[in-house]
Write a protein that holds these residues in place. Structure first.
Motif, mmCIF file in Angstrom:
data_model
loop_
_atom_site.group_PDB
_atom_site.id
_atom_site.type_symbol
_atom_site.label_atom_id
_atom_site.label_comp_id
_atom_site.label_asym_id
_atom_site.label_seq_id
_atom_site.Cartn_x
_atom_site.Cartn_y
_atom_site.Cartn_z
ATOM 1 N N SER A 154 0.786 -1.207 0.296
ATOM 2 C CA SER A 154 0.208 0.019 0.018
ATOM 3 C C SER A 154 1.274 1.618 -0.079
ATOM 4 N N ASP A 155 0.447 1.431 -0.810
ATOM 5 C CA ASP A 155 1.676 3.140 -0.898
ATOM 6 C C ASP A 155 2.310 3.718 -1.206
ATOM 7 N N LYS A 156 2.970 2.188 -1.541
ATOM 8 C CA LYS A 156 4.901 2.260 -1.871
ATOM 9 C C LYS A 156 4.558 2.126 -3.753
ATOM 10 N N LEU A 157 5.809 1.860 -4.414
ATOM 11 C CA LEU A 157 5.609 0.563 -5.051
ATOM 12 C C LEU A 157 6.450 -0.157 -5.172
ATOM 13 N N PRO A 158 6.805 -1.470 -4.850
ATOM 14 C CA PRO A 158 7.459 -3.181 -4.641
ATOM 15 C C PRO A 158 8.698 -2.590 -5.014
ATOM 16 N N ILE A 186 -2.518 -0.976 -3.692
ATOM 17 C CA ILE A 186 -2.542 -0.312 -3.562
ATOM 18 C C ILE A 186 -1.873 1.301 -3.231
ATOM 19 N N LEU A 187 -2.332 2.643 -3.889
ATOM 20 C CA LEU A 187 -1.800 3.187 -4.155
ATOM 21 C C LEU A 187 -2.870 4.946 -3.704
ATOM 22 N N GLN A 188 -4.126 4.650 -2.999
ATOM 23 C CA GLN A 188 -4.395 5.495 -3.319
ATOM 24 C C GLN A 188 -4.080 7.117 -2.531
ATOM 25 N N ASN A 189 -3.292 7.082 -2.066
ATOM 26 C CA ASN A 189 -2.118 8.821 -1.298
ATOM 27 C C ASN A 189 -1.368 8.645 -1.952
ATOM 28 N N LEU A 195 -4.905 2.798 -8.747
ATOM 29 C CA LEU A 195 -4.507 3.609 -8.394
ATOM 30 C C LEU A 195 -4.719 5.574 -8.532
ATOM 31 N N SER A 196 -6.125 5.198 -7.480
ATOM 32 C CA SER A 196 -6.115 6.720 -7.422
ATOM 33 C C SER A 196 -5.421 8.111 -7.038
#
Length: 287
Positions: free
Chosen positions: A13-17, A29-32, A59-60
């Motif tokens: 969540s909220d970072k790239l692997p 999950i990239l919400q922020n 990708l929101s």
């Protein structure tokens, strides 16, 4: 103990692997929005080209996402079940059509605020994504009744459909009530008499949507601020007999007749569904 590949996959969540995580990540999950430059389109494109096991992607929080990145995602993540592109305003029909061309097993698709999308890509979603149970198309200024009619015709498994704030939608986007009778054109004898009505837009010549089936699975329908009349509500409650949540806030063209149609539908559902516990009908007809 050595973990299996299935057990070793995980959610980020909220970072790239990282490079090590790319082969194992299943849910991204990239919400922020991250720090400046954290989720650029270039970085996302590189990431998706290396993540073959992704099943859900949000990708929101990455509004710079473009068609190129969506094409790479569709080509790499062949088991993609869910995708949220809300407010990715750079995405167009090109990216969405690539998703449909790959026959991905999509079960939910959220496209709120992707303002460049038009009817061809939405119709393609309806006709090819047969497993969809949730579809959100709010705030799409170019969406017309043409593609929404395809959703009613082909997306038979949908449980949730959200179409709020789509300014071009009208009654023509929805199933027609069974009692609809088309007005007869006045007869003209010897070249005299009133001229037949001339449609002001091409949307007016679309015939009523007559469905041979009911939409048994639909439970949630959001039509907030759509320009629909009582006739559309009549058709909806007739063709979606098991609907539980119908959101009509801001639909200022509705009258008391729409309420009467909904009440009749609620009583009919209550009689036929013995396990029914709650029906939530949210209404706000404006000032």
């Amino acid at each position: 103990m050595i973990q299996s590949l299935h057990e070793d996959m995980f959610r980020i969540s909220d970072k790239l692997p990282t490079e090590e995580e790319q082969r194992r990540v299943r849910h991204l999950i990239l919400q922020n929005p991250g720090e400046d430059g954290a989720f650029t389109d270039d970085k996302l494109a590189l990431t998706f080209s290396r993540c073959p096991h992704l099943e859900t992607v949000v990708l929101s929080g990455a509004p710079e996402t473009t068609d190129r990145t969506i094409v790479l995602l569709a080509q790499t993540a062949t088991n993609l079940h869910g995708l949220n592109l809300s407010n990715c305003v750079e995405v167009t029909d090109v990216g969405l059509l690539e998703l449909t061309n790959k026959s991905l097993p999509l079960q939910w698709l959220i496209l709120n605020g992707v303002k460049g999308l038009t009817d061809p890509s939405i119709s393609a979603v309806a006709k090819t994504c047969s497993r969809l149970i949730e579809l959100e198309l709010c705030d799409l200024p170019l969406l017309t009744p043409v593609s929404v009619r395809d959703i009613w015709s082909y997306s038979r498994k949908l449980r949730t459909l959200r179409l709020a704030n789509c300014p071009l939608l009208s009654d023509k986007a929805f199933p027609s009530p069974p009692s609809l009778v088309l007005p007869e054109e006045p007869e003209v004898e010897d070249g005299e008499g009133p001229h037949p009505h001339q449609p002001t837009t091409w949307l007016e010549i679309i015939p009523p949507l007559i469905l041979p089936h009911t939409t048994e699975n639909l439970r949630v329908l959001d039509l907030s601020s759509c320009k629909i009349t009582d006739g559309a509500v009549d058709g909806i409650v007739t063709h979606a007999p098991r609907i539980q949540t119908l959101i009509l806030s801001g639909c200022s063209m509705l009258t008391d007749r729409a309420l009467e149609s909904i009440y009749r539908a609620v009583f009919q559902v209550a009689r036929s569904c013995t396990e029914l516990r709650c029906v939530d009908v949210a209404l706000d007809f404006g000032a």
